[in-house]
Design a protein around this motif. Structure first.
Motif, short mmCIF file in Angstrom:
data_model
loop_
_atom_site.label_atom_id
_atom_site.label_comp_id
_atom_site.label_asym_id
_atom_site.label_seq_id
_atom_site.Cartn_x
_atom_site.Cartn_y
_atom_site.Cartn_z
N GLN A 129 16.29 -4.14 1.08
CA GLN A 129 15.57 -3.16 1.90
C GLN A 129 14.31 -3.78 2.49
O GLN A 129 13.97 -3.55 3.66
CB GLN A 129 15.21 -1.93 1.05
N GLY A 130 13.58 -4.56 1.68
CA GLY A 130 12.38 -5.22 2.17
C GLY A 130 12.70 -6.25 3.24
O GLY A 130 11.95 -6.38 4.22
N ALA A 131 13.81 -6.96 3.07
CA ALA A 131 14.20 -7.95 4.07
C ALA A 131 14.52 -7.29 5.41
O ALA A 131 14.22 -7.84 6.48
CB ALA A 131 15.41 -8.73 3.57
N GLU A 132 15.11 -6.11 5.37
CA GLU A 132 15.43 -5.39 6.60
C GLU A 132 14.16 -4.93 7.32
O GLU A 132 14.12 -4.86 8.55
CB GLU A 132 16.33 -4.20 6.27
N LEU A 133 13.12 -4.61 6.55
CA LEU A 133 11.86 -4.18 7.14
C LEU A 133 11.04 -5.34 7.69
O LEU A 133 10.18 -5.15 8.57
CB LEU A 133 11.01 -3.45 6.09
N PHE A 134 11.27 -6.54 7.18
CA PHE A 134 10.46 -7.70 7.52
C PHE A 134 10.52 -8.02 9.01
O PHE A 134 11.59 -8.06 9.60
CB PHE A 134 10.94 -8.91 6.72
N VAL A 135 9.35 -8.21 9.61
CA VAL A 135 9.23 -8.60 11.01
C VAL A 135 8.64 -10.01 11.08
O VAL A 135 7.51 -10.23 10.65
CB VAL A 135 8.34 -7.63 11.79
N PRO A 136 9.39 -10.99 11.57
CA PRO A 136 8.91 -12.37 11.61
C PRO A 136 7.59 -12.51 12.38
O PRO A 136 7.40 -11.85 13.40
CB PRO A 136 10.05 -13.13 12.31
N GLN A 137 6.73 -13.39 11.88
CA GLN A 137 5.45 -13.63 12.53
C GLN A 137 5.33 -15.03 13.12
O GLN A 137 4.40 -15.32 13.87
CB GLN A 137 4.31 -13.40 11.53
N PHE A 138 6.24 -15.91 12.75
CA PHE A 138 6.15 -17.30 13.22
C PHE A 138 7.48 -17.73 13.84
O PHE A 138 8.53 -17.25 13.48
CB PHE A 138 5.81 -18.25 12.05
#
Length: 262
Positions: free
Chosen positions: A253-262
């Motif tokens: 679930q956390g991986a699905e929420l993650f928005v890349p920054q780099f």
């Protein structure tokens, strides 16, 4: 944190436990706890030593579990993590242990999982640390004592070890005891009781993955999302922060929420 830091609808304010923010710091909820933390803990955490699900009534509860913060992450309202709605309606809720900065208090632990991926992403993409050995030595450098204090005494032997990092606290000039640093071979149990031992993290992180400490790891996919390997590493890493193992479903679930920054 880009799109991940966008304001959360105010209706989510109902998720907070009752109690106003302190007058001195409107980002610190009262009481200092995330909504329904016990239900989340019993749903997502596992007591490995007793091979059972977490139980609020009997298990020790580090404050970060009560904060729905399974990475024990700190932040400030100036650079808030998503999922940290404060009583004043802004992102940035924390416990106020360090003035304007403190341990983040999340509405749901999945947001803390998403935030936990950022350290790995920066280390991997921006700093170019591609192996478990490289990542662990940044996360937990050999030169540091546990707690980053100048000297630390081993409870079992009574021997005092000194910090050898170039920053922060330093042993006095008169100190002549052993120093925290990478050993020529495997570190002793005594060293790992008082000093950081990144080799221990490597072994833990890679358990069940079939990878070695010097393998180049594929931690983020072409779309920037955490790979299955990265998620597995975070499952293995989280017990070092809170003492309990998170479910793979929560990490997903956390991986699905993650928005890349780099």
């Amino acid at each position: 944190m880009g799109a991940l830091m966008r304001a959360v609808p105010l209706v989510l304010a109902m998720l907070w436990l009752s109690g106003p923010a302190t007058a001195a710091n409107p980002f610190v909820p009262s009481p200092k706890a995330g909504a329904t933390w016990c239900a989340f803990a019993e749903q997502f955490l596992w007591n490995r030593s007793e091979d059972r699900a977490f139980k609020c009534s009997v298990d020790a509860t580090p404050r970060c579990i009560k904060y729905n913060n399974y990475g024990c992450l700190k932040h400030s309202p100036g650079k808030p993590y998503a999922g940290t709605l404060a009583p004043n309606g802004q992102l940035g809720a924390h416990d106020g242990v360090d003035g304007a900065r403190g341990h983040a208090i999340f509405e749901h632990p999945k947001w803390s999982v998403a935030a936990s991926f950022f350290w790995f992403e920066k280390s991997y993409k921006k700093l170019g640390l591609k192996t478990a050995k490289q990542l662990a030595e940044r996360y937990s450098p050999w030169c540091d004592t546990q707690g980053s204090v100048a000297t630390k005494r081993d409870a079992a032997t009574g021997r005092v070890w000194g910090r050898s990092c170039g920053d922060g606290q330093q042993p006095p000039a008169s100190f002549h005891g052993p120093l925290c640093k990478e050993p020529a071979s495997a570190p002793s149990n005594e060293q790992c009781r008082v000093c950081n031992c990144p080799s221990v993290f490597v072994k833990s992180w890679l358990k069940g993955t079939g990878k070695t400490s010097t393998d180049v790891l594929e931690l983020f996919a072409s779309d920037g999302k955490p790979t299955a390997l990265m998620q597995s590493i975070l499952v293995n890493h989280t017990p070092w922060e809170i003492g309990y193992r998170p479910s793979t479903e929560l990490i997903k679930q956390g991986a699905e929420l993650f928005v890349p920054q780099f």
